[in-house]
Design a protein around this motif. Structure first.
Motif, PDB file in Angstrom:
ATOM      1  N   PRO A 160       0.689  -1.156  -0.116  1.00 54.34           N
ATOM      2  CA  PRO A 160       0.012   0.141  -0.428  1.00 54.34           C
ATOM      3  C   PRO A 160       0.859   1.865   0.366  1.00 54.34           C
ATOM      4  CG  PRO A 160       0.368  -0.976   2.268  1.00 54.34           C
ATOM      5  CD  PRO A 160       0.265  -1.956   1.030  1.00 54.34           C
ATOM      6  N   LEU A 161       0.135   2.724   0.093  1.00 55.38           N
ATOM      7  CA  LEU A 161       1.034   3.345   0.081  1.00 55.38           C
ATOM      8  C   LEU A 161       1.791   3.766  -1.603  1.00 55.38           C
ATOM      9  CD1 LEU A 161       2.401   3.783   4.027  1.00 55.38           C
ATOM     10  CD2 LEU A 161      -0.081   4.525   2.799  1.00 55.38           C
ATOM     11  N   GLY A 162       0.778   3.685  -2.482  1.00 52.43           N
ATOM     12  CA  GLY A 162       1.600   3.667  -3.333  1.00 52.43           C
ATOM     13  C   GLY A 162       2.383   5.314  -3.837  1.00 52.43           C
ATOM     14  N   PHE A 163       1.453   5.854  -3.291  1.00 50.61           N
ATOM     15  CA  PHE A 163       1.722   7.197  -3.892  1.00 50.61           C
ATOM     16  C   PHE A 163       2.893   8.338  -3.308  1.00 50.61           C
ATOM     17  CE2 PHE A 163      -0.221   7.362   0.201  1.00 50.61           C
ATOM     18  CZ  PHE A 163       0.080   8.064   1.473  1.00 50.61           C
ATOM     19  N   SER A 164       3.602   7.279  -2.546  1.00 57.74           N
ATOM     20  CA  SER A 164       4.918   7.947  -1.273  1.00 57.74           C
ATOM     21  C   SER A 164       5.518   8.239  -1.278  1.00 57.74           C
ATOM     22  CB  SER A 164       4.877   6.703   0.483  1.00 57.74           C
ATOM     23  OG  SER A 164       6.221   7.304   1.367  1.00 57.74           O
ATOM     24  N   VAL A 217      -2.686   8.960   7.949  1.00 54.61           N
ATOM     25  CA  VAL A 217      -2.046   8.326   7.015  1.00 54.61           C
ATOM     26  C   VAL A 217      -1.329   9.772   6.283  1.00 54.61           C
ATOM     27  CG1 VAL A 217      -1.957   7.743   4.833  1.00 54.61           C
ATOM     28  CG2 VAL A 217      -2.785   5.907   6.853  1.00 54.61           C
ATOM     29  N   VAL A 218      -2.599  10.021   5.305  1.00 53.91           N
ATOM     30  CA  VAL A 218      -2.130  11.527   4.935  1.00 53.91           C
ATOM     31  C   VAL A 218      -1.658  12.955   5.685  1.00 53.91           C
ATOM     32  CG1 VAL A 218      -2.999  13.859   3.569  1.00 53.91           C
ATOM     33  CG2 VAL A 218      -4.090  10.345   2.680  1.00 53.91           C
ATOM     34  N   GLY A 219      -2.876  13.222   6.698  1.00 57.66           N
ATOM     35  CA  GLY A 219      -1.700  13.917   7.525  1.00 57.66           C
ATOM     36  C   GLY A 219      -0.960  13.785   8.562  1.00 57.66           C
ATOM     37  N   ALA A 220       0.004  12.372   8.740  1.00 60.74           N
ATOM     38  CA  ALA A 220       0.998  12.799   8.823  1.00 60.74           C
ATOM     39  C   ALA A 220       1.829  12.633   7.560  1.00 60.74           C
ATOM     40  CB  ALA A 220       1.320  10.274   9.356  1.00 60.74           C
ATOM     41  N   TYR A 221       1.625  12.269   7.057  1.00 61.45           N
ATOM     42  CA  TYR A 221       2.736  12.473   6.075  1.00 61.45           C
ATOM     43  C   TYR A 221       3.301  13.821   5.409  1.00 61.45           C
ATOM     44  CZ  TYR A 221       4.868  11.259   0.728  1.00 61.45           C
ATOM     45  OH  TYR A 221       5.553  11.417  -0.432  1.00 61.45           O
ATOM     46  N   MET A 222       2.039  14.636   5.390  1.00 59.78           N
ATOM     47  CA  MET A 222       2.203  16.000   4.767  1.00 59.78           C
ATOM     48  C   MET A 222       2.938  16.647   5.724  1.00 59.78           C
ATOM     49  SD  MET A 222       0.533  16.498   2.594  1.00 59.78           S
ATOM     50  CE  MET A 222       0.484  18.111   1.640  1.00 59.78           C
ATOM     51  N   ALA A 223       2.812  16.045   6.982  1.00 62.66           N
ATOM     52  CA  ALA A 223       3.881  16.394   7.935  1.00 62.66           C
ATOM     53  C   ALA A 223       4.937  16.165   8.156  1.00 62.66           C
ATOM     54  CB  ALA A 223       3.148  15.817   9.137  1.00 62.66           C
ATOM     55  N   VAL A 224       4.969  14.831   7.657  1.00 62.28           N
ATOM     56  CA  VAL A 224       6.405  14.400   7.148  1.00 62.28           C
ATOM     57  C   VAL A 224       7.242  15.022   5.835  1.00 62.28           C
ATOM     58  CG1 VAL A 224       7.881  12.533   6.793  1.00 62.28           C
ATOM     59  CG2 VAL A 224       6.507  12.563   8.828  1.00 62.28           C
ATOM     60  N   LEU A 225       6.739  14.771   4.954  1.00 64.83           N
ATOM     61  CA  LEU A 225       6.862  15.915   3.624  1.00 64.83           C
ATOM     62  C   LEU A 225       7.335  16.812   3.861  1.00 64.83           C
ATOM     63  CD1 LEU A 225       7.057  15.410   0.419  1.00 64.83           C
ATOM     64  CD2 LEU A 225       4.676  16.493   0.734  1.00 64.83           C
ATOM     65  N   GLN A 236      14.767   6.961   0.504  1.00 64.47           N
ATOM     66  CA  GLN A 236      15.262   6.318   2.196  1.00 64.47           C
ATOM     67  C   GLN A 236      13.332   7.625   3.335  1.00 64.47           C
ATOM     68  OE1 GLN A 236      18.757   7.611   4.290  1.00 64.47           O
ATOM     69  NE2 GLN A 236      18.600   6.282   6.018  1.00 64.47           N
ATOM     70  N   MET A 237      13.263   8.478   3.120  1.00 61.41           N
ATOM     71  CA  MET A 237      11.648   8.708   3.631  1.00 61.41           C
ATOM     72  C   MET A 237      11.092   7.853   3.356  1.00 61.41           C
ATOM     73  SD  MET A 237      12.899  11.863   4.866  1.00 61.41           S
ATOM     74  CE  MET A 237      11.080  12.659   5.176  1.00 61.41           C
ATOM     75  N   ASP A 238      11.212   7.247   2.069  1.00 63.88           N
ATOM     76  CA  ASP A 238       9.672   6.279   1.319  1.00 63.88           C
ATOM     77  C   ASP A 238       9.816   5.401   2.776  1.00 63.88           C
ATOM     78  OD1 ASP A 238       7.274   4.739  -0.055  1.00 63.88           O
ATOM     79  OD2 ASP A 238       9.080   4.072  -0.651  1.00 63.88           O
ATOM     80  N   ARG A 275       7.785   2.144   6.866  1.00 59.85           N
ATOM     81  CA  ARG A 275       7.496   1.397   8.370  1.00 59.85           C
ATOM     82  C   ARG A 275       6.833   1.722   9.442  1.00 59.85           C
ATOM     83  NH1 ARG A 275      14.016   1.686  10.640  1.00 59.85           N
ATOM     84  NH2 ARG A 275      14.070   1.269   7.993  1.00 59.85           N
ATOM     85  N   LEU A 276       6.667   3.466   9.759  1.00 55.36           N
ATOM     86  CA  LEU A 276       6.495   3.904  10.678  1.00 55.36           C
ATOM     87  C   LEU A 276       4.924   3.265  10.774  1.00 55.36           C
ATOM     88  CD1 LEU A 276       8.441   6.898  11.583  1.00 55.36           C
ATOM     89  CD2 LEU A 276       7.825   5.201  13.205  1.00 55.36           C
ATOM     90  N   ILE A 277       4.128   3.713   9.479  1.00 59.64           N
ATOM     91  CA  ILE A 277       2.621   3.382   9.160  1.00 59.64           C
ATOM     92  C   ILE A 277       2.391   1.852   9.225  1.00 59.64           C
ATOM     93  CG2 ILE A 277       0.517   3.546   7.268  1.00 59.64           C
ATOM     94  CD1 ILE A 277       1.164   6.227   8.209  1.00 59.64           C
ATOM     95  N   ASN A 278       2.783   0.948   8.740  1.00 58.89           N
ATOM     96  CA  ASN A 278       2.809  -0.726   8.952  1.00 58.89           C
ATOM     97  C   ASN A 278       2.643  -0.411   9.652  1.00 58.89           C
ATOM     98  OD1 ASN A 278       2.672  -0.639   6.400  1.00 58.89           O
ATOM     99  ND2 ASN A 278       4.350  -1.076   5.871  1.00 58.89           N
ATOM    100  N   GLU A 279       3.939  -0.703  11.591  1.00 58.61           N
ATOM    101  CA  GLU A 279       4.170  -0.957  12.783  1.00 58.61           C
ATOM    102  C   GLU A 279       3.148  -0.459  13.273  1.00 58.61           C
ATOM    103  OE1 GLU A 279       8.212  -0.291  14.170  1.00 58.61           O
ATOM    104  OE2 GLU A 279       9.201  -1.426  12.237  1.00 58.61           O
ATOM    105  N   GLY A 280       3.200   1.124  12.861  1.00 56.88           N
ATOM    106  CA  GLY A 280       1.900   1.943  14.041  1.00 56.88           C
ATOM    107  C   GLY A 280       0.415   1.803  13.323  1.00 56.88           C
ATOM    108  N   ALA A 281       0.139   1.315  12.352  1.00 57.33           N
ATOM    109  CA  ALA A 281      -1.108   1.125  11.654  1.00 57.33           C
ATOM    110  C   ALA A 281      -1.364   0.010  11.028  1.00 57.33           C
ATOM    111  CB  ALA A 281      -1.631   1.955  11.210  1.00 57.33           C
TER     112      ALA A 281
END
Length: 210
Positions: free
Chosen positions: A104-108, A170-178, A192-194, A199-205
């Motif tokens: 998943p997260l093919g946009f990352s 998911v998107v909120g976390a991604y936008m903050a990191v981006l 590496q960012m991807d 890793r964090l999304i898959n482990e945390g959600a």
């Protein structure tokens, strides 16, 4: 060949040829307006740009501008459509080699790569209305992609968390990191960012792709 068949063939041949120049002209005009806006953003900043500036840079009249866009904000939003198309294409190409739902997260990664390639524009937009428009458009685009991935994966979250909650998380976390990454000069490579984000999304959600 029947008269109907001849007519359909004639319509296809003449109609198609008649439409192509119009489509090319529209695409060319929009392209010139987009390029004009981008160059002006780098030169003088988004807030100081007037419609007259864009028209002069693109060498078109105001009536031509308003035939395509309602404002410079509308032009800015439209300019990000290529990002959506790029993400769609990359998502499609990756899905041919990866089973649906297993990655998943093919946009990352495509999004990190796109942002890295356009850092100069991001820095020129920081703190402006144009920057807020760009980030909001990107957010909406990524929300659409996550919704699509969740719908494709199917199944229900065993925790009972609403699907839209997952999308926003998911998107909120991604936008903050981006945003953090870009403001820091994007020192870590997109790959590496991807990897870190996945890793964090898959482990945390883990229920994201349940």
């Amino acid at each position: 060949m029947s008269q109907i068949g001849q007519k359909q063939r004639c319509d296809h041949e003449t109609g198609g040829l008649a439409k192509r120049p119009i489509d090319r002209r529209v695409a060319r005009t929009r392209g010139m307006l987009h390029q004009a806006l981008l160059s002006l953003i780098l030169e003088k900043g988004y807030e100081r740009i007037l419609i007259e500036d864009i028209c002069e840079r693109a060498n078109v009249g105001r009536s031509t501008f308003y035939a395509h866009f309602t404002s410079k904000d509308d032009l800015k939003r439209s300019g990000l459509e290529h990002l959506r198309l790029e993400l769609v294409e990359r998502q499609r190409s990756s899905s041919t080699s990866t089973p649906i739902g297993t990655r998943p997260l093919g946009f990352s990664l495509p999004m990190f790569e796109h942002a890295h390639d356009h850092m100069h524009l991001y820095h020129a937009l920081v703190g402006s209305k144009g920057g807020a428009i760009a980030l909001d458009t990107i957010r909406q685009t990524l929300c659409d992609f996550v919704r699509s991935e969740l719908a494709t994966a199917g199944g229900k979250d065993p925790t009972g968390v609403p699907r839209e909650f997952i999308v926003q998380h998911v998107v909120g976390a991604y936008m903050a990191v981006l945003t953090w990454w870009l403001e820091g000069g994007a020192k870590l490579p997109p790959q590496q960012m991807d990897e870190f984000f996945r890793r964090l999304i898959n482990e945390g959600a883990t229920s994201y792709h349940s």
